[in-house]
Design an enzyme around this catalytic site. Structure first.
Site, PDB file in Angstrom:
ATOM      1  N   TYR A 151      -4.041  -5.535  17.997  1.00 40.60           N
ATOM      2  CA  TYR A 151      -4.234  -5.353  16.549  1.00 40.60           C
ATOM      3  C   TYR A 151      -4.502  -6.737  15.951  1.00 40.60           C
ATOM      4  O   TYR A 151      -3.580  -7.501  15.706  1.00 40.60           O
ATOM      5  CB  TYR A 151      -2.966  -4.726  15.962  1.00 40.60           C
ATOM      6  CG  TYR A 151      -3.137  -4.081  14.603  1.00 40.60           C
ATOM      7  CD1 TYR A 151      -4.208  -4.372  13.777  1.00 40.60           C
ATOM      8  CD2 TYR A 151      -2.186  -3.176  14.142  1.00 40.60           C
ATOM      9  CE1 TYR A 151      -4.354  -3.771  12.533  1.00 40.60           C
ATOM     10  CE2 TYR A 151      -2.317  -2.555  12.900  1.00 40.60           C
ATOM     11  CZ  TYR A 151      -3.400  -2.872  12.107  1.00 40.60           C
ATOM     12  OH  TYR A 151      -3.528  -2.281  10.873  1.00 40.60           O
ATOM     13  N   LYS A 195      -8.193  -5.597  11.672  1.00 40.91           N
ATOM     14  CA  LYS A 195      -7.870  -5.278  10.276  1.00 40.91           C
ATOM     15  C   LYS A 195      -8.897  -5.974   9.399  1.00 40.91           C
ATOM     16  O   LYS A 195      -8.995  -7.199   9.412  1.00 40.91           O
ATOM     17  CB  LYS A 195      -6.446  -5.759   9.960  1.00 40.91           C
ATOM     18  CG  LYS A 195      -6.000  -5.637   8.525  1.00 40.91           C
ATOM     19  CD  LYS A 195      -6.019  -4.209   7.993  1.00 40.91           C
ATOM     20  CE  LYS A 195      -5.292  -3.218   8.858  1.00 40.91           C
ATOM     21  NZ  LYS A 195      -5.219  -1.865   8.334  1.00 40.91           N
ATOM     22  N   PRO A 224     -10.834  -1.361   7.253  1.00 38.98           N
ATOM     23  CA  PRO A 224     -10.720  -2.107   5.992  1.00 38.98           C
ATOM     24  C   PRO A 224      -9.807  -1.434   4.968  1.00 38.98           C
ATOM     25  O   PRO A 224      -9.783  -1.864   3.801  1.00 38.98           O
ATOM     26  CB  PRO A 224     -12.161  -2.135   5.499  1.00 38.98           C
ATOM     27  CG  PRO A 224     -12.725  -0.834   5.975  1.00 38.98           C
ATOM     28  CD  PRO A 224     -12.030  -0.503   7.271  1.00 38.98           C
ATOM     29  N   ASN A 225      -9.087  -0.390   5.354  1.00 40.20           N
ATOM     30  CA  ASN A 225      -8.154   0.284   4.425  1.00 40.20           C
ATOM     31  C   ASN A 225      -8.805   0.658   3.090  1.00 40.20           C
ATOM     32  O   ASN A 225      -8.258   0.381   2.012  1.00 40.20           O
ATOM     33  CB  ASN A 225      -6.906  -0.577   4.177  1.00 40.20           C
ATOM     34  CG  ASN A 225      -5.965  -0.575   5.366  1.00 40.20           C
ATOM     35  OD1 ASN A 225      -5.770  -1.596   6.003  1.00 40.20           O
ATOM     36  ND2 ASN A 225      -5.396   0.570   5.677  1.00 40.20           N
ATOM     37  N   ASN A 271      -5.692   6.847   8.553  1.00 38.41           N
ATOM     38  CA  ASN A 271      -4.252   6.977   8.278  1.00 38.41           C
ATOM     39  C   ASN A 271      -4.038   6.887   6.765  1.00 38.41           C
ATOM     40  O   ASN A 271      -2.957   6.566   6.302  1.00 38.41           O
ATOM     41  CB  ASN A 271      -3.433   5.897   8.985  1.00 38.41           C
ATOM     42  CG  ASN A 271      -3.816   4.485   8.571  1.00 38.41           C
ATOM     43  OD1 ASN A 271      -4.638   3.858   9.236  1.00 38.41           O
ATOM     44  ND2 ASN A 271      -3.228   3.971   7.491  1.00 38.41           N
ATOM     45  N   HIS A 322      -0.911   5.320  14.283  1.00 36.19           N
ATOM     46  CA  HIS A 322      -0.861   4.240  13.293  1.00 36.19           C
ATOM     47  C   HIS A 322       0.415   3.427  13.457  1.00 36.19           C
ATOM     48  O   HIS A 322       1.417   3.908  13.977  1.00 36.19           O
ATOM     49  CB  HIS A 322      -0.903   4.887  11.897  1.00 36.19           C
ATOM     50  CG  HIS A 322      -0.536   3.970  10.782  1.00 36.19           C
ATOM     51  ND1 HIS A 322       0.736   3.903  10.257  1.00 36.19           N
ATOM     52  CD2 HIS A 322      -1.275   3.082  10.082  1.00 36.19           C
ATOM     53  CE1 HIS A 322       0.756   3.008   9.276  1.00 36.19           C
ATOM     54  NE2 HIS A 322      -0.456   2.509   9.138  1.00 36.19           N
ATOM     55  N   SER A 323       0.368   2.196  12.964  1.00 40.11           N
ATOM     56  CA  SER A 323       1.574   1.365  13.013  1.00 40.11           C
ATOM     57  C   SER A 323       1.694   0.508  11.757  1.00 40.11           C
ATOM     58  O   SER A 323       0.697   0.117  11.156  1.00 40.11           O
ATOM     59  CB  SER A 323       1.468   0.458  14.249  1.00 40.11           C
ATOM     60  OG  SER A 323       2.090  -0.778  14.047  1.00 40.11           O
ATOM     61  N   ASN A 324       2.926   0.278  11.347  1.00 42.23           N
ATOM     62  CA  ASN A 324       3.265  -0.802  10.413  1.00 42.23           C
ATOM     63  C   ASN A 324       4.165  -1.767  11.187  1.00 42.23           C
ATOM     64  O   ASN A 324       4.594  -1.454  12.297  1.00 42.23           O
ATOM     65  CB  ASN A 324       4.022  -0.253   9.199  1.00 42.23           C
ATOM     66  CG  ASN A 324       3.099   0.294   8.116  1.00 42.23           C
ATOM     67  OD1 ASN A 324       3.287   1.389   7.616  1.00 42.23           O
ATOM     68  ND2 ASN A 324       2.102  -0.462   7.733  1.00 42.23           N
ATOM     69  N   HIS A 351       1.959  -3.257  15.815  1.00 42.30           N
ATOM     70  CA  HIS A 351       2.029  -4.627  15.293  1.00 42.30           C
ATOM     71  C   HIS A 351       2.877  -5.522  16.212  1.00 42.30           C
ATOM     72  O   HIS A 351       3.149  -6.676  15.869  1.00 42.30           O
ATOM     73  CB  HIS A 351       2.687  -4.634  13.901  1.00 42.30           C
ATOM     74  CG  HIS A 351       1.801  -4.188  12.765  1.00 42.30           C
ATOM     75  ND1 HIS A 351       1.223  -2.958  12.699  1.00 42.30           N
ATOM     76  CD2 HIS A 351       1.423  -4.831  11.624  1.00 42.30           C
ATOM     77  CE1 HIS A 351       0.532  -2.848  11.564  1.00 42.30           C
ATOM     78  NE2 HIS A 351       0.643  -3.982  10.904  1.00 42.30           N
ATOM     79  N   ARG A 406       8.284  -4.316   0.317  1.00 48.11           N
ATOM     80  CA  ARG A 406       7.033  -4.900   0.799  1.00 48.11           C
ATOM     81  C   ARG A 406       6.035  -4.918  -0.348  1.00 48.11           C
ATOM     82  O   ARG A 406       5.755  -3.883  -0.947  1.00 48.11           O
ATOM     83  CB  ARG A 406       6.471  -4.076   1.965  1.00 48.11           C
ATOM     84  CG  ARG A 406       5.109  -4.584   2.381  1.00 48.11           C
ATOM     85  CD  ARG A 406       4.523  -3.858   3.557  1.00 48.11           C
ATOM     86  NE  ARG A 406       3.141  -4.315   3.763  1.00 48.11           N
ATOM     87  CZ  ARG A 406       2.350  -3.860   4.718  1.00 48.11           C
ATOM     88  NH1 ARG A 406       2.788  -2.943   5.564  1.00 48.11           N
ATOM     89  NH2 ARG A 406       1.123  -4.311   4.818  1.00 48.11           N
TER      90      ARG A 406
HETATM   91  O1  GKR Z   1       0.161  -4.294   8.235  1.00 45.52           O
HETATM   92  O2  GKR Z   1      -1.307  -5.045   6.845  1.00 45.52           O
HETATM   93  C1  GKR Z   1      -0.877  -4.191   7.567  1.00 45.52           C
HETATM   94  C2  GKR Z   1      -1.663  -2.921   7.753  1.00 45.52           C
HETATM   95  O3  GKR Z   1      -2.791  -2.949   6.928  1.00 45.52           O
HETATM   96  C3  GKR Z   1      -0.828  -1.698   7.457  1.00 45.52           C
HETATM   97  O4  GKR Z   1      -0.194  -1.815   6.208  1.00 45.52           O
HETATM   98  C4  GKR Z   1      -1.619  -0.419   7.518  1.00 45.52           C
HETATM   99  O5  GKR Z   1      -0.833   0.649   7.066  1.00 45.52           O
HETATM  100  O6  GKR Z   1      -1.827  -0.851   9.892  1.00 45.52           O
HETATM  101  C5  GKR Z   1      -2.059  -0.011   8.900  1.00 45.52           C
HETATM  102  C6  GKR Z   1      -3.386   0.709   8.987  1.00 45.52           C
HETATM  103  O7  GKR Z   1      -3.831   0.986  10.078  1.00 45.52           O
HETATM  104  O8  GKR Z   1      -3.964   1.059   7.959  1.00 45.52           O
HETATM  105 MG    MG Z   2      -5.487   2.126   9.193  1.00 48.42          MG
END
Ligand code: GKR
Ligand code: MG
Length: 426
Positions: A151, A195, A224-225, A271, A322-324, A351, A406
């Site tokens: 990641y 990311k 890119p969320n 996600n 998915h992960s945080n 992560h 957070r």
């Molecule tokens: O840890 O910054 C981050 C990620 O952007 C996370 O907050 C996301 O929820 O990893 C995640 C994702 O796949 O969207």
């Molecule tokens: Mg994502």
């Protein structure tokens, strides 16, 4: 072995902890110096303790405490009753839960987020009582190793005012390729996720092209969320034809994703626009996504994640995870779930490499990465043991760090007062 009749829940302990987190950049700002988690210990009348791990944000902690009290007196196998009690307890605790970039949350989603932590702890206790791993309680392991992906994040060399961390700076394609090479060398990953959403899209296209050139056989993902409009998403998708395994959440919402899906050559994953069961029918009807990233922390635990996997399979959707930012109890639960999920079609996110090796709440040695995968723990329950000294240390770190929620945007604004959270940004 404990009497199986003695699995009544007699108490719940919730310990917030904080662990060091590097300055990872994303669509809404930058990770704070510490990530928060909550460790759940569920006591049973037979003396066994079940472990769970979840988000440590203040509002979530308040909900965990309310729900934790409400489930005392039930039994670890009474999951319908436990979820009903959690729902009732949360009726009196206002607001919708949220953490990280995981889409819009309804009150049903909030219940699932809180319930999930207790469900995992119940399964851990049940597994310990039976002397069997949690994967056995989920239908049995179909694999003995669960694959994870590297990641990658754009990042600064250090948090402002601090010494550079061990990963250093990654703000351009060369930095991203170097980060990928190091992660692959240390963990053996066989897939890569970048990311995105931090730099203008053409810069992120260049980073993916550099990865594709340097590591041509590596499946690549870009996330890119939801930073892009649907037009920008189509541009990026078309530019990266042949380079991406999947494109994750290029734009916000089911209708926008459906529009992009019709015009780009690669599958779309999410996600963010499918994060609750009620989102599945419209997403399938509109053809918005091809792959769902499940996450037991907000899909309502391991059992409901199995249900999600079955629904994905029925509708021909792929499944990833998915992960945080997380610690070892979560990695153990993710790995037990991945082991017992035949429908898993992609390496899972984690992560984990961003966490310092000397900061965790479990005894070391059980969860190790080899060839990009974690061997499924075969001990009873989740297969990991709480390290009480480490828990106390990370709780003390929580007490002292003063971060209680957070908030990547607030931290970024502290560093760059002109910064604004804008979605879509491009
Ligand atoms: O840890 O910054 C981050 C990620 O952007 C996370 O907050 C996301 O929820 O990893 C995640 C994702 O796949 O969207
Ligand atoms: Mg994502």
């Amino acid at each position: 072995m404990t009497e199986l009749s003695a699995l009544g829940i007699t108490g719940v302990t919730i310990t917030p902890v904080a662990f060091s987190d590097p300055p990872l950049l994303n669509q809404v700002g930058v990770h704070q110096p510490f990530a928060l988690r909550a460790v759940i210990e569920l006591q049973t009348d037979g003396g066994l303790i079940g472990l769970g791990e979840t988000y440590g944000d203040a509002a979530h902690l308040a909900r965990l405490h309310a729900a934790g009290q409400a489930i005392v007196g039930t039994d670890v196998f009474a999951q319908h009753e436990i979820r009903a009690r959690v729902a009732l307890a949360l009726a009196g605790v206002a607001g919708a839960d949220a953490h990280g970039l995981t889409g819009a949350i309804s009150s049903g989603g909030t219940i699932d987020r809180v319930y999930a932590a207790f469900e995992v702890a119940c399964l851990d206790a049940a597994g310990r009582a039976l002397g069997r791993p949690v994967s056995d309680l989920l239908g049995g392991a179909v694999r003995d190793r669960v694959p994870y992906s590297a990641y990658l994040f754009y990042k600064w060399a250090s948090h402002p005012g601090a010494e550079p961390d061990e990963w250093g700076e990654a703000l351009d394609p060369d930095g991203i390729v170097a980060q990928a090479r190091r992660m692959i060398a240390e963990y053996g990953f066989g897939a890569i996720k970048l990311k995105g959403g931090f730099f203008p899209p053409d810069q992120e296209i260049e980073a993916i092209r550099a990865l594709h050139r340097q590591l041509p056989d590596m499946p690549l993902r870009l996330d890119p969320n939801g930073a892009w409009t649907w037009e920008t998403s189509v541009h990026v998708g078309q530019e990266l034809a042949g380079a991406l395994e999947y494109l994750e959440d290029p734009t916000i919402g089911i209708p926008g994703m459906a529009r992009v899906a019709r015009e780009v050559p690669m599958p779309l994953a999410t996600n963010m626009c499918v994060v609750e069961f009620e989102h599945l029918a419209p997403a399938v009807a509109e053809g918005a996504v091809s792959i769902i990233l499940s996450d037991h922390h907000y899909w309502g635990g391991l059992g409901r994640s199995r249900l999600l996997a079955g629904i994905c399979d029925t509708f021909g959707l792929g499944l990833s995870m998915h992960s945080n930012s997380h610690l070892g109890i979560s990695l153990a639960a993710m790995t037990q779930l991945g082991a017992a999920t035949p429908e898993l079609t992609y390496a899972c996110d984690t992560h984990w490499p961003w966490k310092r090796a000397d900061e965790d709440v479990i005894e070391p040695g059980v969860l190790t990465f080899r060839d990009g995968a974690v061997a499924v723990p075969t001990g009873p329950g989740l297969g990991v043991e709480l390290d009480r000294d480490a828990l106390a240390r990370l709780h003390e770190q929580y007490r002292r760090c003063r971060i209680r929620t957070r908030d990547d945007t607030a931290y970024m604004v502290q560093i760059d007062p002109a910064y604004r959270r804008v979605t879509p940004r491009w």
